[in-house]
Scaffold this motif. Structure first.
Motif, short mmCIF file in Angstrom:
data_model
loop_
_atom_site.label_atom_id
_atom_site.label_comp_id
_atom_site.label_asym_id
_atom_site.label_seq_id
_atom_site.Cartn_x
_atom_site.Cartn_y
_atom_site.Cartn_z
N LEU A 141 0.83 -1.21 0.00
CA LEU A 141 0.00 0.00 0.00
C LEU A 141 0.87 1.26 0.00
CD1 LEU A 141 -2.84 1.27 0.16
CD2 LEU A 141 -2.64 1.12 2.67
N GLU A 142 1.91 1.26 0.81
CA GLU A 142 2.80 2.42 0.87
C GLU A 142 3.45 2.69 -0.49
OE1 GLU A 142 3.93 1.79 5.57
OE2 GLU A 142 5.28 1.02 4.03
N ARG A 143 3.89 1.64 -1.14
CA ARG A 143 4.52 1.83 -2.46
C ARG A 143 3.50 2.30 -3.49
NH1 ARG A 143 9.29 -1.99 -2.96
NH2 ARG A 143 10.49 -1.37 -1.14
N LEU A 144 2.29 1.75 -3.43
CA LEU A 144 1.25 2.17 -4.38
C LEU A 144 0.91 3.64 -4.21
CD1 LEU A 144 -1.16 -0.91 -4.21
CD2 LEU A 144 0.16 -0.16 -6.21
N LEU A 145 0.91 4.12 -2.96
CA LEU A 145 0.53 5.50 -2.68
C LEU A 145 1.72 6.45 -2.55
CD1 LEU A 145 -2.31 4.86 -0.06
CD2 LEU A 145 -2.51 5.25 -2.54
N GLY A 146 2.94 5.92 -2.66
CA GLY A 146 4.13 6.75 -2.55
C GLY A 146 4.38 7.25 -1.14
N LEU A 147 4.04 6.47 -0.14
CA LEU A 147 4.22 6.85 1.26
C LEU A 147 5.51 6.26 1.81
CD1 LEU A 147 0.60 6.02 2.52
CD2 LEU A 147 1.51 8.28 1.90
N ALA A 148 6.06 6.93 2.81
CA ALA A 148 7.22 6.39 3.52
C ALA A 148 6.77 5.20 4.36
CB ALA A 148 7.84 7.47 4.40
N ALA A 149 7.69 4.30 4.62
CA ALA A 149 7.37 3.12 5.42
C ALA A 149 7.02 3.51 6.85
CB ALA A 149 8.55 2.15 5.41
N ALA A 150 5.91 3.00 7.31
CA ALA A 150 5.46 3.27 8.68
C ALA A 150 5.93 2.17 9.60
CB ALA A 150 3.95 3.39 8.71
N ARG A 151 5.94 2.47 10.88
CA ARG A 151 6.30 1.49 11.90
C ARG A 151 5.20 1.45 12.96
NH1 ARG A 151 10.28 -0.02 9.48
NH2 ARG A 151 12.30 0.90 9.26
N GLY A 152 5.21 0.40 13.74
CA GLY A 152 4.30 0.31 14.87
C GLY A 152 2.83 0.35 14.50
N ARG A 153 2.10 1.18 15.25
CA ARG A 153 0.64 1.26 15.08
C ARG A 153 0.24 1.69 13.67
NH1 ARG A 153 -3.62 5.09 16.20
NH2 ARG A 153 -5.48 3.95 16.86
N ARG A 154 0.97 2.67 13.09
CA ARG A 154 0.63 3.12 11.73
C ARG A 154 0.81 2.01 10.71
NH1 ARG A 154 3.38 8.72 10.57
NH2 ARG A 154 3.57 7.61 8.63
N ALA A 155 1.84 1.20 10.86
CA ALA A 155 2.04 0.08 9.94
C ALA A 155 0.91 -0.93 10.09
CB ALA A 155 3.38 -0.59 10.21
N ARG A 156 0.47 -1.18 11.32
CA ARG A 156 -0.65 -2.11 11.54
C ARG A 156 -1.94 -1.57 10.92
NH1 ARG A 156 1.47 -5.87 14.45
NH2 ARG A 156 2.82 -5.54 16.22
N LEU A 157 -2.17 -0.26 11.04
CA LEU A 157 -3.36 0.35 10.44
C LEU A 157 -3.31 0.27 8.92
CD1 LEU A 157 -3.93 3.45 12.76
CD2 LEU A 157 -5.35 1.39 12.58
N ARG A 158 -2.14 0.46 8.36
CA ARG A 158 -2.00 0.35 6.90
C ARG A 158 -2.21 -1.09 6.45
NH1 ARG A 158 2.97 4.60 5.66
NH2 ARG A 158 1.77 6.45 6.23
N ASN A 159 -1.72 -2.03 7.25
CA ASN A 159 -1.95 -3.45 6.94
C ASN A 159 -3.45 -3.73 6.91
OD1 ASN A 159 0.25 -5.07 6.38
ND2 ASN A 159 0.15 -6.20 8.28
N LEU A 160 -4.14 -3.25 7.93
CA LEU A 160 -5.58 -3.46 8.03
C LEU A 160 -6.30 -2.79 6.86
CD1 LEU A 160 -8.03 -4.51 9.57
CD2 LEU A 160 -7.98 -2.39 10.90
N ALA A 161 -5.90 -1.58 6.53
CA ALA A 161 -6.52 -0.85 5.42
C ALA A 161 -6.35 -1.61 4.10
CB ALA A 161 -5.93 0.55 5.30
N MET A 162 -5.16 -2.14 3.88
CA MET A 162 -4.92 -2.88 2.63
C MET A 162 -5.71 -4.19 2.62
SD MET A 162 -3.45 -2.71 -0.26
CE MET A 162 -2.56 -3.52 -1.58
N HIS A 163 -5.69 -4.91 3.74
CA HIS A 163 -6.45 -6.17 3.83
C HIS A 163 -7.93 -5.93 3.56
CE1 HIS A 163 -4.12 -9.66 5.00
NE2 HIS A 163 -3.45 -8.97 5.89
N LEU A 164 -8.50 -4.98 4.31
CA LEU A 164 -9.94 -4.74 4.21
C LEU A 164 -10.32 -4.13 2.86
CD1 LEU A 164 -12.62 -5.01 5.60
CD2 LEU A 164 -12.22 -2.83 6.72
#
Length: 173
Positions: free
Chosen positions: A44-67
């Motif tokens: 998701l980060e690569r698709l949107l051109g975002l910097a790699a997140a860590r911790g809670r933000r990475a988990r939220l991005r994981n959830l956003a991509m999954h859902l």
């Protein structure tokens, strides 16, 4: 066939499939000790051109991509069910779509590698989890679509089974 209704059924079914897959993943992780994969977040980060997140933000991005990915792909399965493509065979066809979608995005962004290069245990885990998603999504889509009766494909098959170009168009609904 009501396209909008079938798409809405698919979104609901896809979200249910994601929930089933997530439960299966968490059970498997408890048994195997496998940590969370952040491949969805990185994709998701690569698709949107975002910097790699860590911790809670990475988990939220994981959830956003999954859902997000699951709900959007569910539209296809809902449309299949609305057209009369229901049952395990249709879910098996949809399983291939789910796997293809993941691999296309993961490989196009450079986050993933072709599955035949993966360690066998990782490949098996991914295939099982995607099967849970595909068949759970299919079950929900089929149950919801059946509430409105048979789809055009089922009506066609009742008139004359098989692929028959001379059956003619279905009567207007």
């Amino acid at each position: 066939m009501a396209w909008g209704r079938s798409a809405a059924v698919g979104v609901v079914a896809g979200a249910a499939g994601v929930a089933a897959m997530t439960v299966a993943e968490k059970v498997e992780q408890r048994i195997t000790g496998r940590p969370d994969s952040f491949v969805p977040a990185r994709t998701l980060e690569r698709l949107l051109g975002l910097a790699a997140a860590r911790g809670r933000r990475a988990r939220l991005r994981n959830l956003a991509m999954h859902l997000g990915q699951g709900a959007l792909l569910g539209v296809m399965r809902g449309t299949m069910a609305g057209a009369g493509l229901r049952g395990p065979w249709s879910s098996l066809l949809f399983y291939a779509v789910r796997l293809t979608n993941d691999q296309t995005f993961e490989n196009a962004t450079g986050v993933g590698a072709p599955p035949w290069t993966w360690p066998r245990d990782e490949l098996v885990v991914d295939l099982v989890h995607k099967a849970v998603y595909a068949f759970a999504t299919g079950l929900v889509a089929d149950v919801l679509a059946a509430r409105w009766g048979p789809g055009p494909g089922q009506v066609h098959a009742r008139l004359r089974p098989g692929r028959q170009p001379d059956v003619g168009p279905l009567p207007p609904v």
